[in-house]
Write a protein that holds these residues in place. Structure first.
Motif, PDB file in Angstrom:
ATOM      1  N   VAL A 118     -53.629 -17.054  -3.340  1.00 56.82           N
ATOM      2  CA  VAL A 118     -53.771 -18.210  -2.458  1.00 56.82           C
ATOM      3  C   VAL A 118     -55.145 -18.159  -1.813  1.00 56.82           C
ATOM      4  O   VAL A 118     -55.751 -17.084  -1.700  1.00 56.82           O
ATOM      5  CB  VAL A 118     -52.668 -18.251  -1.369  1.00 56.82           C
ATOM      6  CG1 VAL A 118     -51.303 -18.512  -1.988  1.00 56.82           C
ATOM      7  CG2 VAL A 118     -52.639 -16.967  -0.564  1.00 56.82           C
ATOM      8  N   THR A 119     -55.639 -19.303  -1.400  1.00 50.75           N
ATOM      9  CA  THR A 119     -56.995 -19.369  -0.843  1.00 50.75           C
ATOM     10  C   THR A 119     -57.147 -18.577   0.434  1.00 50.75           C
ATOM     11  O   THR A 119     -58.249 -18.167   0.783  1.00 50.75           O
ATOM     12  CB  THR A 119     -57.419 -20.827  -0.587  1.00 50.75           C
ATOM     13  OG1 THR A 119     -56.440 -21.446   0.245  1.00 50.75           O
ATOM     14  CG2 THR A 119     -57.538 -21.593  -1.891  1.00 50.75           C
ATOM     15  N   SER A 120     -56.058 -18.328   1.147  1.00 50.44           N
ATOM     16  CA  SER A 120     -56.158 -17.574   2.401  1.00 50.44           C
ATOM     17  C   SER A 120     -56.276 -16.065   2.180  1.00 50.44           C
ATOM     18  O   SER A 120     -56.560 -15.330   3.132  1.00 50.44           O
ATOM     19  CB  SER A 120     -54.943 -17.872   3.289  1.00 50.44           C
ATOM     20  OG  SER A 120     -53.750 -17.487   2.636  1.00 50.44           O
ATOM     21  N   ARG A 121     -56.076 -15.613   0.951  1.00 48.01           N
ATOM     22  CA  ARG A 121     -56.229 -14.175   0.680  1.00 48.01           C
ATOM     23  C   ARG A 121     -57.689 -13.790   0.706  1.00 48.01           C
ATOM     24  O   ARG A 121     -58.548 -14.503   0.207  1.00 48.01           O
ATOM     25  CB  ARG A 121     -55.638 -13.809  -0.674  1.00 48.01           C
ATOM     26  CG  ARG A 121     -54.156 -13.575  -0.573  1.00 48.01           C
ATOM     27  CD  ARG A 121     -53.516 -12.905  -1.725  1.00 48.01           C
ATOM     28  NE  ARG A 121     -54.208 -11.835  -2.359  1.00 48.01           N
ATOM     29  CZ  ARG A 121     -53.930 -11.411  -3.585  1.00 48.01           C
ATOM     30  NH1 ARG A 121     -52.989 -12.000  -4.295  1.00 48.01           N
ATOM     31  NH2 ARG A 121     -54.595 -10.419  -4.119  1.00 48.01           N
ATOM     32  N   THR A 122     -57.961 -12.654   1.290  1.00 43.49           N
ATOM     33  CA  THR A 122     -59.333 -12.159   1.328  1.00 43.49           C
ATOM     34  C   THR A 122     -59.538 -11.170   0.192  1.00 43.49           C
ATOM     35  O   THR A 122     -58.595 -10.667  -0.406  1.00 43.49           O
ATOM     36  CB  THR A 122     -59.621 -11.457   2.687  1.00 43.49           C
ATOM     37  OG1 THR A 122     -58.681 -10.383   2.857  1.00 43.49           O
ATOM     38  CG2 THR A 122     -59.495 -12.447   3.824  1.00 43.49           C
ATOM     39  N   ASN A 123     -60.786 -10.918  -0.124  1.00 40.82           N
ATOM     40  CA  ASN A 123     -61.180  -9.946  -1.148  1.00 40.82           C
ATOM     41  C   ASN A 123     -60.695 -10.287  -2.558  1.00 40.82           C
ATOM     42  O   ASN A 123     -60.496  -9.396  -3.374  1.00 40.82           O
ATOM     43  CB  ASN A 123     -60.734  -8.532  -0.768  1.00 40.82           C
ATOM     44  CG  ASN A 123     -61.348  -8.070   0.526  1.00 40.82           C
ATOM     45  OD1 ASN A 123     -62.478  -8.425   0.847  1.00 40.82           O
ATOM     46  ND2 ASN A 123     -60.605  -7.295   1.291  1.00 40.82           N
ATOM     47  N   LEU A 124     -60.539 -11.579  -2.856  1.00 47.11           N
ATOM     48  CA  LEU A 124     -60.206 -11.962  -4.231  1.00 47.11           C
ATOM     49  C   LEU A 124     -61.481 -11.951  -5.072  1.00 47.11           C
ATOM     50  O   LEU A 124     -62.536 -12.366  -4.605  1.00 47.11           O
ATOM     51  CB  LEU A 124     -59.614 -13.372  -4.269  1.00 47.11           C
ATOM     52  CG  LEU A 124     -58.147 -13.524  -3.894  1.00 47.11           C
ATOM     53  CD1 LEU A 124     -57.756 -14.994  -3.919  1.00 47.11           C
ATOM     54  CD2 LEU A 124     -57.250 -12.729  -4.820  1.00 47.11           C
ATOM     55  N   SER A 125     -61.352 -11.489  -6.294  1.00 48.79           N
ATOM     56  CA  SER A 125     -62.491 -11.558  -7.213  1.00 48.79           C
ATOM     57  C   SER A 125     -62.832 -13.022  -7.436  1.00 48.79           C
ATOM     58  O   SER A 125     -61.954 -13.895  -7.424  1.00 48.79           O
ATOM     59  CB  SER A 125     -62.112 -10.925  -8.555  1.00 48.79           C
ATOM     60  OG  SER A 125     -61.715  -9.593  -8.372  1.00 48.79           O
ATOM     61  N   GLU A 126     -64.095 -13.305  -7.676  1.00 47.00           N
ATOM     62  CA  GLU A 126     -64.552 -14.690  -7.809  1.00 47.00           C
ATOM     63  C   GLU A 126     -63.799 -15.443  -8.916  1.00 47.00           C
ATOM     64  O   GLU A 126     -63.482 -16.614  -8.771  1.00 47.00           O
ATOM     65  CB  GLU A 126     -66.047 -14.749  -8.081  1.00 47.00           C
ATOM     66  CG  GLU A 126     -66.592 -16.150  -8.062  1.00 47.00           C
ATOM     67  CD  GLU A 126     -68.109 -16.184  -8.126  1.00 47.00           C
ATOM     68  OE1 GLU A 126     -68.603 -17.148  -8.723  1.00 47.00           O
ATOM     69  OE2 GLU A 126     -68.754 -15.285  -7.606  1.00 47.00           O
ATOM     70  N   HIS A 127     -63.491 -14.771 -10.007  1.00 45.16           N
ATOM     71  CA  HIS A 127     -62.806 -15.440 -11.109  1.00 45.16           C
ATOM     72  C   HIS A 127     -61.352 -15.780 -10.793  1.00 45.16           C
ATOM     73  O   HIS A 127     -60.735 -16.548 -11.502  1.00 45.16           O
ATOM     74  CB  HIS A 127     -62.896 -14.609 -12.395  1.00 45.16           C
ATOM     75  CG  HIS A 127     -62.289 -13.254 -12.279  1.00 45.16           C
ATOM     76  ND1 HIS A 127     -62.988 -12.178 -11.807  1.00 45.16           N
ATOM     77  CD2 HIS A 127     -61.061 -12.808 -12.566  1.00 45.16           C
ATOM     78  CE1 HIS A 127     -62.201 -11.118 -11.809  1.00 45.16           C
ATOM     79  NE2 HIS A 127     -61.033 -11.470 -12.262  1.00 45.16           N
ATOM     80  N   LYS A 128     -60.799 -15.231  -9.703  1.00 42.26           N
ATOM     81  CA  LYS A 128     -59.429 -15.544  -9.313  1.00 42.26           C
ATOM     82  C   LYS A 128     -59.335 -16.688  -8.307  1.00 42.26           C
ATOM     83  O   LYS A 128     -58.266 -17.152  -7.995  1.00 42.26           O
ATOM     84  CB  LYS A 128     -58.757 -14.303  -8.704  1.00 42.26           C
ATOM     85  CG  LYS A 128     -58.489 -13.200  -9.706  1.00 42.26           C
ATOM     86  CD  LYS A 128     -57.766 -12.061  -9.046  1.00 42.26           C
ATOM     87  CE  LYS A 128     -57.510 -10.918 -10.026  1.00 42.26           C
ATOM     88  NZ  LYS A 128     -56.767  -9.818  -9.382  1.00 42.26           N
ATOM     89  N   ILE A 129     -60.485 -17.125  -7.808  1.00 42.25           N
ATOM     90  CA  ILE A 129     -60.487 -18.174  -6.785  1.00 42.25           C
ATOM     91  C   ILE A 129     -60.304 -19.536  -7.428  1.00 42.25           C
ATOM     92  O   ILE A 129     -60.838 -19.856  -8.409  1.00 42.25           O
ATOM     93  CB  ILE A 129     -61.790 -18.132  -5.953  1.00 42.25           C
ATOM     94  CG1 ILE A 129     -61.840 -16.811  -5.212  1.00 42.25           C
ATOM     95  CG2 ILE A 129     -61.869 -19.297  -4.995  1.00 42.25           C
ATOM     96  CD1 ILE A 129     -63.126 -16.569  -4.461  1.00 42.25           C
TER      97      ILE A 129
END
Length: 129
Positions: A118-129
């Motif tokens: 979800v967009t509110s998660r922090t530290n997501l890899s760029e390809h997962k956004i």
């Protein structure tokens, strides 16, 4: 090294030489594909090859059920190269059916080892956004 290798292959075999990217890992696979996709004949079989086969299976089942792909919602357990590629190809197919891109994305749910993407998660890899 990769830039040098691609340049050498193009010089030797011409600009239409097919470059197959394999096992570069998530971060590198998406970055390399993005970097070279518009100026090099290339593909990543984890991102694009697996996606093509998966979509073919889905399309075959839709012929039997006489549904459209946009009639369905998809949940992926795992957010690696293959599942992200499958999800992206499913969205492209939905767009061909006339579904706006933003609406197609709402029919895709991805989970990784830490839970739902979800967009509110922090530290997501760029390809997962």
């Amino acid at each position: 090294f990769i830039e040098e290798f691609i340049s050498a292959c193009k010089a030797r075999y011409g600009s239409s030489v097919l470059m197959h990217f394999e096992d570069f890992g998530n971060q590198n696979a998406f970055r390399l594909l993005s970097k070279y996709l518009n100026n090099t004949c290339c593909f990543n079989d984890d991102i694009q090859g697996t996606a093509s086969v998966a979509l073919a299976g889905i399309l075959g089942s839709l012929r039997i059920t006489q549904n459209k792909i946009s009639d369905h919602t998809f949940v992926f357990l795992g957010a690696g190269e293959a599942n992200l590629g499958i999800a992206e190809l499913i969205c492209l197919k939905m767009e061909k059916e006339g579904v706006p891109k933003a609406e197609a994305y709402k029919k895709i749910f991805m989970m990784d080892s830490r839970g739902l993407l979800v967009t509110s998660r922090t530290n997501l890899s760029e390809h997962k956004i």
